[in-house]
Design a protein around this motif. Structure first.
Motif, PDB file in Angstrom:
ATOM      1  N   SER A  23       0.848  -1.194   0.000  1.00 14.07           N
ATOM      2  CA  SER A  23       0.000   0.000   0.000  1.00 14.07           C
ATOM      3  C   SER A  23       0.885   1.246   0.000  1.00 14.07           C
ATOM      4  N   PRO A  24       0.347   2.399  -0.426  1.00 12.87           N
ATOM      5  CA  PRO A  24       1.145   3.636  -0.409  1.00 12.87           C
ATOM      6  C   PRO A  24       1.697   3.961   0.977  1.00 12.87           C
ATOM      7  N   ASP A  25       0.888   3.761   2.035  1.00 11.79           N
ATOM      8  CA  ASP A  25       1.349   4.063   3.388  1.00 11.79           C
ATOM      9  C   ASP A  25       2.496   3.151   3.799  1.00 11.79           C
ATOM     10  N   HIS A  26       2.370   1.854   3.483  1.00 12.20           N
ATOM     11  CA  HIS A  26       3.437   0.918   3.823  1.00 12.20           C
ATOM     12  C   HIS A  26       4.699   1.215   3.027  1.00 12.20           C
ATOM     13  N   TYR A  27       4.539   1.575   1.762  1.00 14.44           N
ATOM     14  CA  TYR A  27       5.707   1.902   0.947  1.00 14.44           C
ATOM     15  C   TYR A  27       6.417   3.132   1.503  1.00 14.44           C
ATOM     16  N   ALA A  28       5.646   4.156   1.895  1.00 14.43           N
ATOM     17  CA  ALA A  28       6.242   5.360   2.470  1.00 14.43           C
ATOM     18  C   ALA A  28       6.990   5.029   3.760  1.00 14.43           C
ATOM     19  N   PHE A  29       6.426   4.118   4.544  1.00 13.05           N
ATOM     20  CA  PHE A  29       7.069   3.680   5.789  1.00 13.05           C
ATOM     21  C   PHE A  29       8.411   3.021   5.480  1.00 13.05           C
ATOM     22  N   ALA A  30       8.410   2.068   4.552  1.00 12.86           N
ATOM     23  CA  ALA A  30       9.639   1.338   4.218  1.00 12.86           C
ATOM     24  C   ALA A  30      10.674   2.266   3.585  1.00 12.86           C
ATOM     25  N   TYR A  31      10.214   3.169   2.725  1.00  8.80           N
ATOM     26  CA  TYR A  31      11.134   4.095   2.057  1.00  8.80           C
ATOM     27  C   TYR A  31      11.816   4.992   3.089  1.00  8.80           C
ATOM     28  N   ARG A  32      11.035   5.515   4.031  1.00  7.98           N
ATOM     29  CA  ARG A  32      11.598   6.388   5.062  1.00  7.98           C
ATOM     30  C   ARG A  32      12.598   5.626   5.928  1.00  7.98           C
ATOM     31  N   TYR A  33      12.279   4.386   6.239  1.00  4.25           N
ATOM     32  CA  TYR A  33      13.179   3.569   7.064  1.00  4.25           C
ATOM     33  C   TYR A  33      14.497   3.291   6.339  1.00  4.25           C
ATOM     34  N   LEU A  34      14.409   2.870   5.082  1.00  2.00           N
ATOM     35  CA  LEU A  34      15.604   2.490   4.339  1.00  2.00           C
ATOM     36  C   LEU A  34      16.432   3.686   3.886  1.00  2.00           C
ATOM     37  N   LYS A  35      15.782   4.844   3.724  1.00  2.00           N
ATOM     38  CA  LYS A  35      16.519   6.052   3.349  1.00  2.00           C
ATOM     39  C   LYS A  35      17.538   6.396   4.424  1.00  2.00           C
ATOM     40  N   GLY A  36      17.184   6.145   5.682  1.00  2.00           N
ATOM     41  CA  GLY A  36      18.133   6.295   6.769  1.00  2.00           C
ATOM     42  C   GLY A  36      18.446   7.711   7.182  1.00  2.00           C
ATOM     43  N   VAL A  37      17.683   8.685   6.674  1.00  2.00           N
ATOM     44  CA  VAL A  37      17.955  10.083   7.022  1.00  2.00           C
ATOM     45  C   VAL A  37      17.470  10.382   8.441  1.00  2.00           C
ATOM     46  N   ASP A  38      16.308   9.855   8.788  1.00  6.45           N
ATOM     47  CA  ASP A  38      15.728  10.083  10.106  1.00  6.45           C
ATOM     48  C   ASP A  38      16.224   8.972  11.036  1.00  6.45           C
ATOM     49  N   GLU A  40      16.349   8.658  14.294  1.00  4.51           N
ATOM     50  CA  GLU A  40      15.477   8.291  15.408  1.00  4.51           C
ATOM     51  C   GLU A  40      14.391   7.330  14.945  1.00  4.51           C
ATOM     52  N   PHE A  41      13.807   7.609  13.775  1.00  6.84           N
ATOM     53  CA  PHE A  41      12.769   6.736  13.232  1.00  6.84           C
ATOM     54  C   PHE A  41      13.343   5.363  12.893  1.00  6.84           C
ATOM     55  N   SER A  42      14.507   5.348  12.222  1.00  2.61           N
ATOM     56  CA  SER A  42      15.125   4.079  11.828  1.00  2.61           C
ATOM     57  C   SER A  42      15.482   3.243  13.053  1.00  2.61           C
ATOM     58  N   ASP A  43      15.974   3.881  14.117  1.00  2.00           N
ATOM     59  CA  ASP A  43      16.313   3.147  15.337  1.00  2.00           C
ATOM     60  C   ASP A  43      15.063   2.534  15.956  1.00  2.00           C
ATOM     61  N   ALA A  44      13.943   3.267  15.924  1.00  2.00           N
ATOM     62  CA  ALA A  44      12.695   2.749  16.490  1.00  2.00           C
ATOM     63  C   ALA A  44      12.223   1.523  15.720  1.00  2.00           C
ATOM     64  N   VAL A  45      12.359   1.566  14.377  1.00  2.00           N
ATOM     65  CA  VAL A  45      11.972   0.406  13.558  1.00  2.00           C
ATOM     66  C   VAL A  45      12.893  -0.775  13.849  1.00  2.00           C
ATOM     67  N   ASP A  46      14.197  -0.494  13.974  1.00  2.00           N
ATOM     68  CA  ASP A  46      15.159  -1.570  14.265  1.00  2.00           C
ATOM     69  C   ASP A  46      14.807  -2.278  15.569  1.00  2.00           C
ATOM     70  N   ARG A  47      14.374  -1.502  16.551  1.00  2.00           N
ATOM     71  CA  ARG A  47      13.997  -2.115  17.829  1.00  2.00           C
ATOM     72  C   ARG A  47      12.783  -3.030  17.663  1.00  2.00           C
ATOM     73  N   GLU A  48      11.858  -2.636  16.790  1.00  2.00           N
ATOM     74  CA  GLU A  48      10.651  -3.443  16.575  1.00  2.00           C
ATOM     75  C   GLU A  48      10.954  -4.772  15.885  1.00  2.00           C
ATOM     76  N   ILE A  49      11.928  -4.766  14.969  1.00  2.00           N
ATOM     77  CA  ILE A  49      12.199  -5.972  14.168  1.00  2.00           C
ATOM     78  C   ILE A  49      13.436  -6.730  14.665  1.00  2.00           C
ATOM     79  N   GLU A  50      13.966  -6.301  15.820  1.00  2.00           N
ATOM     80  CA  GLU A  50      15.156  -6.961  16.368  1.00  2.00           C
ATOM     81  C   GLU A  50      14.870  -8.437  16.632  1.00  2.00           C
ATOM     82  N   GLY A  51      15.831  -9.254  16.241  1.00  2.00           N
ATOM     83  CA  GLY A  51      15.676 -10.694  16.444  1.00  2.00           C
ATOM     84  C   GLY A  51      14.810 -11.369  15.413  1.00  2.00           C
ATOM     85  N   GLY A  52      14.557 -10.685  14.295  1.00  2.00           N
ATOM     86  CA  GLY A  52      13.770 -11.286  13.226  1.00  2.00           C
ATOM     87  C   GLY A  52      12.277 -11.190  13.416  1.00  2.00           C
ATOM     88  N   VAL A  53      11.836 -10.369  14.380  1.00  2.00           N
ATOM     89  CA  VAL A  53      10.394 -10.196  14.606  1.00  2.00           C
ATOM     90  C   VAL A  53       9.792  -9.395  13.463  1.00  2.00           C
TER      91      VAL A  53
END
Length: 319
Positions: A23-38, A40-53
């Motif tokens: 979906s557009p919202d999910h794509y925007a989420f993934a794009y923002r995460y992988l862009k790595g500019v923000d 704080e946001f990327s660290d928050a996502v990393d914490r959510e998916i830590e350990g393969g979750v």
């Protein structure tokens, strides 16, 4: 493949790995995460998916609240209708003209002398009709283009402050470097923001961010100011006179420090709110390296007490 194309492909693979639909919202989420500019946001996502979750839908909405689309008022439907009308008009003008001219050309091959004039007149009139239809289609295309440009600009705005969002600022920085070859950027942070959030909650964070955005926008004009991550702002100084840009940033710091913000519920003074800014020049570096240098200077300014602007030296020593 461009950087944007690479991130786009990685974003889709990321969504597949997280079992999230495209979906557009999910794509925007993934794009923002992988862009790595923000960061704080990327660290928050990393914490959510830590350990393969895998990310859950609830986590996505929490980390990146849904932004109201400019299409919610029916704009998308109107644009679709305009585009279909335009395509129909162009197809009618060009397709009908092609058929008529082809048929007339065939008739000319075996036409009697007295018929030639009639066929030529018909071809002139038919061409004029097509020209008129295409002219109208061109005008409609220009209107549609202007509308789409407006929608694109609106989509790139941060819903909280009304400033351009971080993607729009990345585009602005890239365009500046492409057009003039060099520029400077300032990353601006609010010195007391974490303290305000801890004491008064997220609502106070939004109020302070709005106040800082308004102050920066007014003080730094005509430079472009936008959001840069969740708690920072970016200013693109697109002229060689860096001293003028620094002066405007210092003016913004002074104006923000002089404001008297109050608690909405009790009308009590909130306390002084100050800004720290770091300014870096391109010097042939990639945009991400310039912004990282500005972030480091902004953090250094905060460690030195805040309410100040730190800039890179104009010349870098060699040796």
């Amino acid at each position: 493949m461009s950087m944007a194309d690479g991130i786009g492909a990685r974003a889709l693979r990321f969504l597949d790995a997280q079992k999230l639909d495209h979906s557009p919202d999910h794509y925007a989420f993934a794009y923002r995460y992988l862009k790595g500019v923000d960061r704080e946001f990327s660290d928050a996502v990393d914490r959510e998916i830590e350990g393969g979750v895998r990310l859950r839908e609830e986590a996505v909405r929490t980390l990146m609240p849904e932004i109201v689309s400019p299409f919610a008022d029916g704009t998308f439907d109107r644009l679709t209708i305009q585009l279909l009308e335009l395509l129909t008009k162009v197809a009618s003008a060009t397709g009908g003209l092609n058929q008529d001219l082809t048929r007339t050309a065939a008739e000319l091959v075996s036409a009697e002398p007295q018929q030639i004039q009639r066929l030529v007149v018909f071809m002139i009139e038919r061409t004029a009709q097509a020209e008129s239809s295409l002219s109208a289609a061109l005008q409609q295309a220009q209107v549609l283009r202007d509308t789409l440009n407006g929608v694109r600009e609106e989509m790139g705005r941060d819903p909280l402050t009304g400033l351009p969002g971080w993607e729009a600022m990345v585009e602005r920085l890239d365009a500046c470097l492409t057009a003039i070859g060099h520029c400077s950027v300032a990353v601006v942070d609010i010195d007391q923001l974490d303290e305000f959030v801890a004491t008064h909650g997220p609502a106070m964070r939004d109020r302070v961010l709005k106040a800082a955005a308004m102050t920066l926008k007014d003080a730094c004009a005509p430079y472009q100011v936008g959001r840069w991550g969740d708690t920072s702002f970016l200013t693109v100084i697109d002229e060689p006179d860096l001293a003028t840009g620094i002066a405007r940033l210092e003016s913004a710091c002074a104006e923000m420090a002089a404001r008297h913000l109050k608690m909405r519920e009790t009308d009590e003074p909130l306390g002084q709110v100050t800004l720290s800014a770091g300014v870096a020049t391109s010097r042939g570096r990639l945009p991400r390296d310039v912004t990282k240098a500005a972030v480091r200077l902004s953090r250094k300014a905060r460690k030195q007490g805040g309410n100040r602007v730190l800039a890179e030296p104009r010349l870098i020593e060699i040796g």
